[in-house]
Design an enzyme around this catalytic site. Structure first.
Site, PDB file in Angstrom:
ATOM      1  N   GLY A 105     -27.823 -68.104  -1.371  1.00  0.00           N
ATOM      2  CA  GLY A 105     -28.962 -67.210  -1.191  1.00  0.00           C
ATOM      3  C   GLY A 105     -30.076 -67.941  -0.479  1.00  0.00           C
ATOM      4  CE  LYS A 106     -33.263 -71.920   2.351  1.00  0.00           C
ATOM      5  NZ  LYS A 106     -32.668 -73.216   2.011  1.00  0.00           N
ATOM      6  N   GLY A 107     -34.581 -67.262   0.609  1.00  0.00           N
ATOM      7  CA  GLY A 107     -35.689 -66.321   0.677  1.00  0.00           C
ATOM      8  C   GLY A 107     -36.821 -66.908   1.482  1.00  0.00           C
TER       9      GLY A 107
END
Ligand code: NAD
Length: 417
Positions: A105-107
């Site tokens: 994931g990444k944000g």
């Protein structure tokens, strides 16, 4: 002229190359080429002046077949959905290769943090986390620090989630302050992973670490720890650099005499350590056993690869080697420990932090470091062995393991419904 692609396009091209090499079933290729979930949020913040400003934010989960998504949140004006999708995909392969039970994931938020007061930064962080709360959680997706985010912001994230749910939930983010369930050993973990990678591969090549000359580009969190630990192991650190300059000393440099993350030129390794002042290009071309680029992406390119005289390259930074340079190194039998193998120490210790947070039971620093070394050495051994067996680069071998594990997980779970 090296072609340029968008970050996500580049990530997909790397995947396609290995999927083709592995003869991966086309149906699974389609599943793995795209993120499972991309959330776009608009984050309104009441500024100190009383006006309201809205910032675009993202959270992308590329794949969760092996476990909850894991990956940092960055605050930067470069943040776009394309970039976050690419970084989330790379996290899937990194976690998969590391053998930890996480997906990728990444944000991020598109914001210039330098324009914000402390209060504005806190309100931005808390509102962003509230907006993405429906898809994050200790069993769903566990964010962490990245560019311009730190332990203090993780504390706000954890508190926001905990206030909204009514439970103190340590496992919702990693990279927290030690007082709030952070793990011992996290600060040094990525640099320690670089050290472990270098020692492991030196051992395989029959080189005594005490006879190894080491050159490190970048003297921040990763580079400084790698330099100190390899110095402790008896390696001779002959070249170091930071954004202000580089220094070379064939007799060896003592990294303990330098300032980590120098903020002004006077504190640069090139000023504080005795030796010849050299350029960045000269540093990368020094004859040595280990070259560890630990600063930025795209440092070893089609232009300077032929000048590199290292026997082993250990990628502390993300993406320091372009495909053209990689090809040159493979042809010249320079062993490259790829970024998502060699710099996985940070995410591995984040996994340990999450486990400790879920269990409310904390380990000693020695336990953390020993478990990190065990996992990293296992991963390096298997990647090195496959690369030798198939006569492919360690990067391709690492991708084969990473993609196979996720593809197997998707196949075994089946496609719902
Ligand atoms: P940092 O900001 O602490 O340090 C970066 C260092 O690179 C500084 O010493 C800076 O002066 C130097 N630098 C910047 N531009 C340079 C240039 N042109 N030439 C030479 N040196 C230059 O960053 P960090 O946390 O050490 O991260 C470094 C790299 O490692 C990044 O690519 C990052 O994505 C990657 N990485 C970091 C971690 C982590 O846990 N910190 C984990 C995985 C990957």
């Amino acid at each position: 002229m090296e072609e340029t692609y968008s970050a996500f396009n580049q990530a997909q091209r790397e995947f396609d190359k290995v999927a083709e090499m592995m003869k991966l079933d086309p149906s699974y290729r389609e599943v793995l080429r795209e993120p499972v979930r991309s959330l776009l949020v608009n984050v309104p913040v009441r500024m100190d002046s009383g006006t309201i400003k809205t910032f675009p934010g993202y959270r992308v989960q590329h794949n969760t077949a092996c476990g909850p998504a894991k990956g940092g949140v960055r605050f930067s004006t470069d943040v776009t959905l394309d970039e976050v999708q690419a970084l989330a995909m790379w996290m899937t392969w990194k976690c998969s290769l590391a053998g930890i039970p996480f997906g990728g994931g990444k944000g991020g938020i598109n914001v210039d943090v330098h324009d914000l007061s402390e209060g504005e930064l806190e309100r931005l962080s808390r509102r962003y986390f509230s907006e993405i709360q429906s898809i994050v959680g200790p069993e769903k997706d566990i964010p962490a620090p990245d560019m311009n985010t730190d332990a203090r912001i993780m504390a706000w994230f954890m508190d926001t989630y905990s206030m909204n749910t009514g439970n103190t939930t340590l496992g919702v983010v990693t990279g927290k302050p030690l007082e709030l369930g952070g793990s011992l050993g996290r600060d040094a973990a990525t640099g320690r992973g670089v050290e472990i990678s270098a020692l492991n591969i030196l051992g395989k090549k029959g080189v005594d670490p005490k006879k190894a000359r080491v050159v490190i580009q970048g003297f921040g969190n990763v580079g400084a720890w790698a330099a100190k630990l390899l110095h402790d192991d008896g390696c001779k650190i002959i070249g170091l650099s930071d954004v202000y300059g580089a220094v070379y000393n064939p007799k060896g440099l003592n990294p303990y005499d330098a300032v980590e993350r120098a903020m002004k030129p006077e504190d640069s390794v090139s000023k504080l350590l005795p030796g010849d002042k050299i350029t960045n290009d000269e540093l990368l071309a020094l004859e040595c056993e280990v070259l560890a680029p630990c600063a930025l992406q795209n440092q070893l390119t089609g232009k300077n690869a032929a000048k590199v005289r290292a026997k082993i390259i250990v990628e502390g930074a993300n993406g320091p080697t372009t495909p053209e340079a990689d090809q040159d190194f493979f042809e010249r039998r320079i062993t490259v420990a790829p970024d998502f193998l060699a710099n996985a120490g940070g995410v591995i210790v984040s996994y340990f932090e999450w486990v400790q947070g879920l269990a409310f039971f904390f380990w000693t620093e020695r336990e953390v470091n020993n478990k990190l070394a065990t996992l990293m050495n296992q991963n390096i051994d298997k990647v090195y062995a496959l690369a030798e067996e198939k006569n492919i680069s360690m990067r391709d071998a690492a991708y084969v393991f990473a993609i196979k594990r996720v593809a197997d997980a998707v196949r075994l779970r089946g496609i719902y419904p």
